[in-house]
Design an enzyme around this catalytic site. Structure first.
Site, mmCIF file in Angstrom:
data_model
loop_
_atom_site.group_PDB
_atom_site.id
_atom_site.type_symbol
_atom_site.label_atom_id
_atom_site.label_comp_id
_atom_site.label_asym_id
_atom_site.label_seq_id
_atom_site.Cartn_x
_atom_site.Cartn_y
_atom_site.Cartn_z
ATOM 1 C CB CYS A 180 31.369 24.379 40.527
ATOM 2 S SG CYS A 180 31.781 25.211 42.063
ATOM 3 C CG HIS A 230 33.154 19.874 43.841
ATOM 4 N ND1 HIS A 230 33.219 20.017 42.460
ATOM 5 C CD2 HIS A 230 32.713 21.067 44.311
ATOM 6 C CE1 HIS A 230 32.836 21.239 42.132
ATOM 7 N NE2 HIS A 230 32.508 21.905 43.232
ATOM 8 C CD GLU A 231 31.002 21.298 47.910
ATOM 9 O OE1 GLU A 231 31.548 22.414 48.033
ATOM 10 O OE2 GLU A 231 30.115 21.076 47.071
ATOM 11 C CG HIS A 286 35.063 24.905 46.662
ATOM 12 N ND1 HIS A 286 35.241 25.823 45.654
ATOM 13 C CD2 HIS A 286 34.005 24.141 46.291
ATOM 14 C CE1 HIS A 286 34.325 25.611 44.698
ATOM 15 N NE2 HIS A 286 33.571 24.589 45.058
#
Lengths: 167, 179
Positions: free
Chosen positions: A97, A139-140, A143
């Site tokens: 990341c 993954h995004e 966040h």
């Protein structure tokens, strides 16, 4: 054009839960532009969340087509208030990341997802993503919940050798 | 970056709670940095490798610092000064699992083949599982392969070796992505 600094852990802003977007005003438009510019300026980046540039709003910009190996994808996506509504299967990648430099770890993700989001006109959409693109979007969107891949890393050893007895 | 003053501190001790706490207390109180470490339980023995750094001390000094713990916890420590590290291998990562009924030479056959092809093993775990009557041997390796070795048939060679040993083999590439 504004290329923003990508926050690095342990910046506490990376652990915050982002707020819903309720209207696309000038501020939101600017965040989208900055996310796009910042992603494009980093040659290998395929996605970025607003959290990573210190903006506490639920926006992700992603482009799985930047990975030459990813054949099936939706190209560049601007995702407002994205939410994964269905998960299927499992796939393992070794993830890194931009916000956690010099470390990679094995993460299990859903192989296929259904993602509901709003586009730049706040029109609701649902897309199905698979493999690399599905992992990227998981993954995004993580966040936006203040979740880093570090929260999901699995140990290779326990992964392989964990034994559980069921009675 | 200048080379840090690095030591490898290794120990193998009958497992019980408190080993890591005791060892890390000594590192902390004597201002060592733990740069890298790996520990696991092997046949009931806690086996640990700590790569630590501290300026202005020798391996003998470090050994002395642990002498108290050697007595109170009855743990033998080995301390080694680290010279220059090898070149970090670059290439594609693969996980190779070899498993089957236990027989001599599984690790060696596979490792020798990889060595001959200059394939670098970066992680290796082996276990004997199954029942006492029919033990299963499991070996899981992570290797790094030079890109110029890709497509040279190393996978087929390993499959052939595995067939000859009567084991099963699975080879899969690890994809790494920075998001």
């Amino acid at each position: 054009m504004a290329i923003r600094e990508v926050l690095k852990y342990p910046d506490p802003r990376l652990k915050e839960i982002a707020e819903d977007v309720v209207e696309v005003n000038d501020y939101i438009k600017q965040v989208i532009t900055d996310l796009t510019d910042t992603m494009e300026s980093s040659g290998h980046s395929t996605g970025i969340a607003a959290t990573q540039i210190g903006e506490n709003v639920r926006i992700v910009v992603a482009d799985a087509s930047k990975n030459a190996k990813c054949e099936v994808n939706h190209g560049r996506l601007v995702l407002i208030n994205p939410e994964i509504i269905q998960w299927e299967g499992m796939i393992q990648f070794r993830e890194g990341c931009m916000s956690v430099p010099d470390y990679t770890g094995n993460v299990n993700r859903a192989k296929k997802i259904l993602l509901r989001y709003q586009d730049e006109s706040l029109e609701q959409k649902v897309i199905e993503a698979e493999d690399f693109e599905a992992v990227l979007l998981q993954h995004e969107t993580d966040h936006l919940e203040g979740t880093l891949f570090l929260d999901r890393v699995i140990s290779k050893r326990t992964d392989l050798f964990r034994r559980k007895k069921f009675k | 970056m200048t080379q840090k003053n690095l030591f490898a501190v290794t120990l193998i001790a009958a497992d019980r709670p408190g080993i890591v706490a005791a060892v890390s207390k000594i590192f902390y109180e004597n201002s060592f940095n733990i740069e890298d470490s790996s520990s696991t339980l092997l046949q009931g023995f806690f086996s640990a490798i700590f790569i630590v750094s501290k300026e202005g001390v020798t391996a003998d000094d470090v050994k002395k610092i642990f002498s108290g713990l050697e007595k109170t916890m009855n743990i033998d420590f080995n301390v080694q000064a680290m010279s220059e590290a090898g070149v970090k291998p670059i290439g594609e990562h693969f996980i190779i699992s070899v498993y089957g009924s236990d027989k001599p030479g599984i690790v060696n056959r596979v490792a020798e083949y990889l060595a001959n092809r200059e394939i670098n093993i970066v992680d290796l775990q082996t276990k004997v599982a199954g029942s006492e009557k029919s033990p299963i041997y499991l070996m899981v390796l992570e290797v790094i392969i030079d890109p110029k070795m890709l497509g040279t048939g190393w996978e087929d060679d390993l499959k052939k070796i595995s067939r000859e040993m009567g084991t099963d083999v699975n080879i899969r590439q690890i994809e790494t992505y920075e998001f």
